[in-house]
Scaffold this motif. Structure first.
Motif, PDB file in Angstrom:
ATOM      1  N   ASP A  23      13.519  16.061 -42.130  1.00 38.54           N
ATOM      2  CA  ASP A  23      12.979  16.527 -43.398  1.00 38.54           C
ATOM      3  C   ASP A  23      11.498  16.184 -43.460  1.00 38.54           C
ATOM      4  O   ASP A  23      11.115  15.015 -43.404  1.00 38.54           O
ATOM      5  N   GLU A  24      10.640  17.190 -43.560  1.00 30.61           N
ATOM      6  CA  GLU A  24       9.199  16.975 -43.522  1.00 30.61           C
ATOM      7  C   GLU A  24       8.677  16.314 -44.784  1.00 30.61           C
ATOM      8  O   GLU A  24       7.575  15.780 -44.791  1.00 30.61           O
ATOM      9  N   ASN A  25       9.440  16.313 -45.878  1.00 30.28           N
ATOM     10  CA  ASN A  25       8.997  15.715 -47.133  1.00 30.28           C
ATOM     11  C   ASN A  25       9.435  14.256 -47.267  1.00 30.28           C
ATOM     12  O   ASN A  25       9.050  13.593 -48.215  1.00 30.28           O
ATOM     13  N   LYS A  26      10.274  13.786 -46.372  1.00 36.14           N
ATOM     14  CA  LYS A  26      10.795  12.426 -46.479  1.00 36.14           C
ATOM     15  C   LYS A  26      10.651  11.726 -45.134  1.00 36.14           C
ATOM     16  O   LYS A  26      11.320  12.075 -44.169  1.00 36.14           O
ATOM     17  N   VAL A  27       9.760  10.741 -45.094  1.00 34.92           N
ATOM     18  CA  VAL A  27       9.560   9.972 -43.872  1.00 34.92           C
ATOM     19  C   VAL A  27       9.778   8.509 -44.216  1.00 34.92           C
ATOM     20  O   VAL A  27       9.123   7.963 -45.099  1.00 34.92           O
ATOM     21  N   THR A  28      10.712   7.864 -43.546  1.00 37.36           N
ATOM     22  CA  THR A  28      11.007   6.453 -43.780  1.00 37.36           C
ATOM     23  C   THR A  28      11.032   5.731 -42.434  1.00 37.36           C
ATOM     24  O   THR A  28      11.324   6.340 -41.406  1.00 37.36           O
ATOM     25  N   PRO A  29      10.732   4.437 -42.437  1.00 41.97           N
ATOM     26  CA  PRO A  29      10.765   3.708 -41.176  1.00 41.97           C
ATOM     27  C   PRO A  29      12.179   3.510 -40.647  1.00 41.97           C
ATOM     28  O   PRO A  29      12.385   3.387 -39.455  1.00 41.97           O
ATOM     29  N   GLY A  30      13.152   3.458 -41.525  1.00 40.72           N
ATOM     30  CA  GLY A  30      14.537   3.339 -41.100  1.00 40.72           C
ATOM     31  C   GLY A  30      14.892   1.965 -40.571  1.00 40.72           C
ATOM     32  O   GLY A  30      14.172   0.991 -40.747  1.00 40.72           O
ATOM     33  N   VAL A  31      16.023   1.911 -39.916  1.00 38.63           N
ATOM     34  CA  VAL A  31      16.552   0.653 -39.399  1.00 38.63           C
ATOM     35  C   VAL A  31      15.688   0.125 -38.265  1.00 38.63           C
ATOM     36  O   VAL A  31      15.415  -1.074 -38.180  1.00 38.63           O
ATOM     37  N   LEU A  32      15.217   1.007 -37.398  1.00 34.83           N
ATOM     38  CA  LEU A  32      14.389   0.576 -36.280  1.00 34.83           C
ATOM     39  C   LEU A  32      13.092  -0.064 -36.777  1.00 34.83           C
ATOM     40  O   LEU A  32      12.671  -1.106 -36.257  1.00 34.83           O
TER      41      LEU A  32
END
Length: 81
Positions: A23-32
């Motif tokens: 999703d180009e509107n949602k960028v998260t660092p996540g678990v990594l």
């Protein structure tokens, strides 16, 4: 030697469809991202503890031996003769 540009272009063509799924509107660092941050924080903590331990071993007091001043002055003066 194998042609590296062909293998790079092949890898890019396989990765481009995967990038479109994000999703180009949602960028998260996540678990990594969290794991990398936690490991870096742990490393800094360990380094700070090690530094404190080593700094505790340092003796900042100068010796009050009167001979030490005389020998330092003798070393500073050039020898004539």
């Amino acid at each position: 030697m194998p042609d590296m540009s062909a293998s790079v272009s092949l890898a890019v063509t396989h990765l481009v469809p995967l990038a479109k799924e994000v999703d180009e509107n949602k960028v998260t660092p996540g678990v990594l991202g969290f794991i990398v941050f936690a490991v870096m924080a742990l490393a800094v903590w360990v380094l700070m503890k090690s530094m404190n331990k080593h700094m505790g071993k340092v003796d900042f007091k100068e010796s009050s031996d009167p001979d030490s001043g005389a020998t330092a002055a003798a070393r500073a003066e050039p020898h004539q003769g």
